[in-house]
Enzyme design. Structure first.
Site, PDB file in Angstrom:
ATOM      1  N   HIS A 140      56.914  59.251  47.806  1.00  0.00           N
ATOM      2  CA  HIS A 140      56.178  60.103  48.755  1.00  0.00           C
ATOM      3  C   HIS A 140      54.676  59.982  48.520  1.00  0.00           C
ATOM      4  O   HIS A 140      53.896  59.811  49.473  1.00  0.00           O
ATOM      5  CB  HIS A 140      56.638  61.558  48.574  1.00  0.00           C
ATOM      6  CG  HIS A 140      55.866  62.558  49.350  1.00  0.00           C
ATOM      7  ND1 HIS A 140      56.310  63.102  50.543  1.00  0.00           N
ATOM      8  CD2 HIS A 140      54.649  63.138  49.117  1.00  0.00           C
ATOM      9  CE1 HIS A 140      55.418  63.956  50.994  1.00  0.00           C
ATOM     10  NE2 HIS A 140      54.393  64.006  50.154  1.00  0.00           N
ATOM     11  N   GLU A 141      54.258  60.039  47.255  1.00  0.00           N
ATOM     12  CA  GLU A 141      52.829  59.938  46.943  1.00  0.00           C
ATOM     13  C   GLU A 141      52.288  58.540  47.233  1.00  0.00           C
ATOM     14  O   GLU A 141      51.154  58.394  47.707  1.00  0.00           O
ATOM     15  CB  GLU A 141      52.582  60.325  45.483  1.00  0.00           C
ATOM     16  CG  GLU A 141      53.042  61.719  45.108  1.00  0.00           C
ATOM     17  CD  GLU A 141      52.458  62.798  45.995  1.00  0.00           C
ATOM     18  OE1 GLU A 141      51.347  62.604  46.529  1.00  0.00           O
ATOM     19  OE2 GLU A 141      53.108  63.849  46.167  1.00  0.00           O
ATOM     20  N   HIS A 144      51.393  58.250  50.825  1.00  0.00           N
ATOM     21  CA  HIS A 144      50.070  58.782  51.148  1.00  0.00           C
ATOM     22  C   HIS A 144      49.001  57.709  50.909  1.00  0.00           C
ATOM     23  O   HIS A 144      48.046  57.580  51.691  1.00  0.00           O
ATOM     24  CB  HIS A 144      49.752  60.000  50.270  1.00  0.00           C
ATOM     25  CG  HIS A 144      50.381  61.271  50.734  1.00  0.00           C
ATOM     26  ND1 HIS A 144      50.317  61.708  52.038  1.00  0.00           N
ATOM     27  CD2 HIS A 144      51.079  62.221  50.052  1.00  0.00           C
ATOM     28  CE1 HIS A 144      50.952  62.858  52.143  1.00  0.00           C
ATOM     29  NE2 HIS A 144      51.420  63.200  50.962  1.00  0.00           N
ATOM     30  N   GLU A 216      52.477  65.130  55.719  1.00  0.00           N
ATOM     31  CA  GLU A 216      53.614  65.349  54.822  1.00  0.00           C
ATOM     32  C   GLU A 216      54.890  64.790  55.438  1.00  0.00           C
ATOM     33  O   GLU A 216      55.715  64.190  54.734  1.00  0.00           O
ATOM     34  CB  GLU A 216      53.761  66.841  54.520  1.00  0.00           C
ATOM     35  CG  GLU A 216      52.647  67.410  53.653  1.00  0.00           C
ATOM     36  CD  GLU A 216      52.489  66.662  52.346  1.00  0.00           C
ATOM     37  OE1 GLU A 216      53.514  66.309  51.720  1.00  0.00           O
ATOM     38  OE2 GLU A 216      51.336  66.420  51.945  1.00  0.00           O
TER      39      GLU A 216
END
Length: 299
Positions: A140-141, A144, A216
């Site tokens: 997930h990071e 980003h 998100e």
């Protein structure tokens, strides 16, 4: 094998719109300041220096505010190996790795570009998640970083901070003078500046939160595609949210300023409206991950 994350057109459009609207807001704000007699050169110089500092040292400021410490491969070999593998899958440079010594289970990524990025995890997260769940959170990071939304959030957050600071300062400058005639004559202009500053700050707040919520969703999808296991991210989100409710309020409040960067916001109370939140609700994120899982099973 690299798993190319396709550009998220919705995220790109929102990032562009956010920056465009913020630029328009601040152009209007600058015009009001100039009309009110504020020295343009001095304001531009101070704000410019702050912007440069924020852009080039934003990652260090975020790490410092959380008490994070960068760690090398010898200090955290398994964590580094996992980040390196996911970075290769996402086709981004391997980011630096940091650990935050706090029981608060969370993770975040910061930096002005993929080549200057940092991924940080808390000790609380490392202690509570299984390896597949930790992989999903790190993916997930990394999403980003791949989407390059960190720089936009950094700059947008800086604008909102400046507006908030000016709102507070103009409040005192404009309304708490010493009562002289010249001071009274200038209060009308100060009132206009104050109201415009307030409007800019409020609109910036909503623009940033709207972008934060959408990014998100984009990172959740990126994690699912990188790992091929959206259920692991859903499990991690449930664990983190469940533990968050048992974290002391003082610890949560200390971390709330960085909620826009976290995978799950640190909230000291229940959120009344998602409109005011930096993240979509847990229920919506879980439903979105289930939808992605069905899509992947149908292929």
């Amino acid at each position: 094998m690299r798993r190319q994350l396709k550009p998220d057109r919705g995220l790109q459009a929102r990032m562009f719109l956010t920056m465009f609207l913020l630029a328009a807001l601040y152009l209007f704000f600058g015009m009001v300041l100039w009309q009110a007699g504020v020295g343009y050169t001095g304001v531009a110089l101070i704000v410019g220096l702050m912007l440069v500092a924020q852009y080039y040292f934003s990652d260090q400021l975020v790490l410092w505010s959380m008490g994070a410490k960068e760690v090398g491969p010898r200090e955290a070999p398994e964590l580094h190996a996992l980040v390196e593998r996911l970075a290769a899958l996402a086709d981004v440079p391997k980011p630096r790795v940091a650990i935050v010594p706090t029981p608060l289970p969370n993770a975040f990524a910061t930096g002005r570009s993929p080549s200057h990025a940092v991924v940080a995890v808390t000790t609380g997260l490392l202690e509570r998640l299984s390896p597949p769940e930790l992989e999903a959170v790190l993916a997930h990071e990394l999403s980003h970083i791949r989407h390059r939304d960190m720089a936009v959030m950094t700059i947008a957050s800086f604008f909102a901070t400046v507006a908030s600071f000016l709102v507070q300062q103009f409040y005192y400058w404009g309304f708490w003078g010493y009562g002289g005639r010249e001071d009274r004559d200038n209060r009308g202009g100060a009132m206009v500046v104050y109201l415009v500053s307030l409007v800019v700050w409020i609109l910036s707040y909503f623009l940033i939160n709207a972008l934060s919520r959408y990014r998100e969703f984009a990172a959740d999808r990126g994690s699912a595609l990188l790992t091929g296991a959206p259920g692991q991210l859903a499990s991690a989100l449930l664990k983190i949210s469940g533990v968050m409710q048992r974290i002391p309020t003082q610890d949560l409040r200390q971390a709330e300023a960085l909620n826009a960067f976290f995978i799950v916001p640190a909230l000291s109370g229940e959120s009344l409206l998602e409109l005011f939140s930096t993240h979509p609700s847990l229920e919506r994120r879980l439903a979105y991950l289930r939808e992605i899982e069905r899509e992947m099973e149908g292929r």
